[in-house]
Design a protein around this motif. Structure first.
Motif, mmCIF file in Angstrom:
data_model
loop_
_atom_site.group_PDB
_atom_site.id
_atom_site.type_symbol
_atom_site.label_atom_id
_atom_site.label_comp_id
_atom_site.label_asym_id
_atom_site.label_seq_id
_atom_site.Cartn_x
_atom_site.Cartn_y
_atom_site.Cartn_z
ATOM 1 N N GLY A 133 0.824 -1.024 0.047
ATOM 2 C CA GLY A 133 0.030 -0.020 -0.104
ATOM 3 C C GLY A 133 0.905 1.262 0.083
ATOM 4 O O GLY A 133 0.466 2.171 -0.808
ATOM 5 N N LEU A 134 1.961 1.104 0.939
ATOM 6 C CA LEU A 134 2.883 2.584 0.834
ATOM 7 C C LEU A 134 4.056 2.387 0.007
ATOM 8 O O LEU A 134 4.270 3.403 -0.882
ATOM 9 C CB LEU A 134 3.499 2.766 2.414
ATOM 10 N N LEU A 135 4.685 1.306 -0.165
ATOM 11 C CA LEU A 135 5.956 1.206 -0.840
ATOM 12 C C LEU A 135 5.584 0.759 -2.149
ATOM 13 O O LEU A 135 6.358 0.818 -3.259
ATOM 14 C CB LEU A 135 6.931 0.242 -0.227
ATOM 15 N N ASN A 136 4.330 0.144 -2.607
ATOM 16 C CA ASN A 136 3.992 -0.329 -3.966
ATOM 17 C C ASN A 136 4.962 -1.152 -4.577
ATOM 18 O O ASN A 136 5.271 -1.297 -5.850
ATOM 19 C CB ASN A 136 4.111 0.991 -4.780
ATOM 20 N N LEU A 137 5.184 -2.216 -3.593
ATOM 21 C CA LEU A 137 6.278 -3.217 -4.045
ATOM 22 C C LEU A 137 5.505 -3.971 -5.047
ATOM 23 O O LEU A 137 4.112 -4.231 -5.160
ATOM 24 C CB LEU A 137 6.707 -4.217 -2.927
ATOM 25 N N TYR A 138 6.147 -4.941 -5.763
ATOM 26 C CA TYR A 138 5.403 -5.842 -6.864
ATOM 27 C C TYR A 138 5.178 -7.411 -6.036
ATOM 28 O O TYR A 138 4.329 -8.168 -6.201
ATOM 29 C CB TYR A 138 6.252 -6.419 -8.075
ATOM 30 N N LYS A 139 6.275 -7.809 -5.091
ATOM 31 C CA LYS A 139 6.307 -8.985 -4.469
ATOM 32 C C LYS A 139 7.027 -8.819 -3.186
ATOM 33 O O LYS A 139 7.865 -8.338 -3.165
ATOM 34 C CB LYS A 139 6.967 -9.997 -5.548
ATOM 35 N N LEU A 140 6.489 -9.760 -2.219
ATOM 36 C CA LEU A 140 7.151 -10.133 -0.869
ATOM 37 C C LEU A 140 7.496 -11.672 -0.997
ATOM 38 O O LEU A 140 6.771 -12.271 -1.523
ATOM 39 C CB LEU A 140 6.466 -9.804 0.323
ATOM 40 N N GLU A 141 8.800 -11.721 -0.536
ATOM 41 C CA GLU A 141 9.298 -13.285 -0.208
ATOM 42 C C GLU A 141 9.593 -13.500 1.180
ATOM 43 O O GLU A 141 10.026 -12.540 1.871
ATOM 44 C CB GLU A 141 10.318 -13.712 -1.243
ATOM 45 N N ALA A 142 9.589 -14.619 1.534
ATOM 46 C CA ALA A 142 9.892 -14.998 2.780
ATOM 47 C C ALA A 142 10.311 -16.507 2.891
ATOM 48 O O ALA A 142 9.956 -17.285 1.943
ATOM 49 C CB ALA A 142 8.808 -14.859 3.979
ATOM 50 N N GLY A 183 5.960 -16.880 -1.474
ATOM 51 C CA GLY A 183 5.875 -15.513 -1.835
ATOM 52 C C GLY A 183 4.223 -15.085 -2.045
ATOM 53 O O GLY A 183 3.567 -15.753 -1.866
ATOM 54 N N LEU A 184 4.369 -13.769 -2.186
ATOM 55 C CA LEU A 184 2.853 -12.918 -2.131
ATOM 56 C C LEU A 184 2.966 -11.852 -2.991
ATOM 57 O O LEU A 184 3.921 -11.063 -2.925
ATOM 58 C CB LEU A 184 2.855 -12.480 -0.671
ATOM 59 N N LEU A 185 2.241 -11.944 -4.005
ATOM 60 C CA LEU A 185 2.325 -10.845 -5.187
ATOM 61 C C LEU A 185 1.317 -9.788 -4.487
ATOM 62 O O LEU A 185 0.418 -10.159 -3.924
ATOM 63 C CB LEU A 185 1.877 -11.401 -6.347
ATOM 64 N N LYS A 186 1.383 -8.454 -5.267
ATOM 65 C CA LYS A 186 0.542 -7.202 -4.935
ATOM 66 C C LYS A 186 -0.712 -7.874 -5.208
ATOM 67 O O LYS A 186 -1.699 -7.546 -4.496
ATOM 68 C CB LYS A 186 1.057 -6.235 -5.441
ATOM 69 N N SER A 187 -0.823 -8.397 -6.564
ATOM 70 C CA SER A 187 -2.238 -8.930 -6.971
ATOM 71 C C SER A 187 -2.917 -9.775 -6.012
ATOM 72 O O SER A 187 -4.208 -9.733 -5.697
ATOM 73 C CB SER A 187 -2.096 -9.385 -8.322
ATOM 74 N N ASP A 188 -2.169 -10.876 -5.337
ATOM 75 C CA ASP A 188 -2.730 -11.621 -4.216
ATOM 76 C C ASP A 188 -3.304 -10.862 -3.161
ATOM 77 O O ASP A 188 -4.387 -11.132 -2.820
ATOM 78 C CB ASP A 188 -1.803 -12.675 -3.842
#
Length: 199
Positions: A133-142, A183-188
């Motif tokens: 929402g703030l940084l407008n990333l495309y994807k997070l991974e862990a 992984g988690l996409l912004k679209s998810d």
């Protein structure tokens, strides 16, 4: 309920509040609270970092090593996790690496006293709001060890999908264990928010 107060300032993320938590900038005054969990074998093994052996080592890590690592990896510095009304750091959640221009890896750790109370999913969910929402990333991974079922549960609850299993990647107590990549996409994330708004 997730409230974000401001933007990124001096590489620090803005303060965030949830129903039960305040995610805020850590300071040197929090070193003793951070040492309280960072010195525990159970925490270090689950999170995959060397156990902090003294308060002095925690202070050195926090004031010298950690800022250098964040600068080298070019990621915003994350949060100390606190309970509302009790301004003591009980855990941390951070970006720990940059995997692409708009893809970051996250990591989190929590004092064992607070395990099993839904605090980690609440903190990760708030962190996700900041990331997308703030940084407008495309994807997070862990990533987490295959032996760390609690962390796997946290990631699944927060919408992450298992994307890879690196077999025998780590050795823990003379046993080879797998490294699980989520992984988690912004679209998810956007779809989950939309479904929640109709619930």
């Amino acid at each position: 309920m997730i409230k974000i107060f401001g933007g990124v300032v001096d590489n620090h993320l803005p303060r965030v509040e949830t129903n039960r938590l305040v995610l805020r900038k850590r300071t040197l005054a929090d070193a003793e609270d951070m040492f309280a969990y960072a010195h525990l074998d159970t925490v270090a093994q689950a999170a995959g970092f060397p156990r902090i052996r003294s308060l002095e080592q925690e202070i050195t890590y926090f004031t010298q090593v950690f800022p250098q690592e964040m600068s080298y990896r070019r990621v915003p510095i994350g949060y100390g996790i606190t309970l509302k009304g009790i301004d003591r750091v009980i855990g941390s959640i951070d970006f720990i690496d940059r995997l692409g221009p708009d893809i970051l890896e996250i990591g989190y750790v929590l004092h064992p006293t607070y395990w099993g109370r839904g605090i980690a999913p609440e903190a990760v969910s708030a962190f996700i709001e900041v990331a997308f929402g703030l940084l407008n990333l495309y994807k997070l991974e862990a990533s987490c060890y295959s032996s760390n079922e609690q962390s796997q549960s946290v990631l699944r609850k927060c919408g992450f999908s298992l994307e890879a299993c690196l077999r025998g990647r780590h050795q823990l107590d003379d046993v080879r264990i797998d490294d699980l990549r989520y992984g988690l996409l912004k679209s998810d994330w956007a779809r989950r928010r939309e479904r929640a708004s109709y619930a």
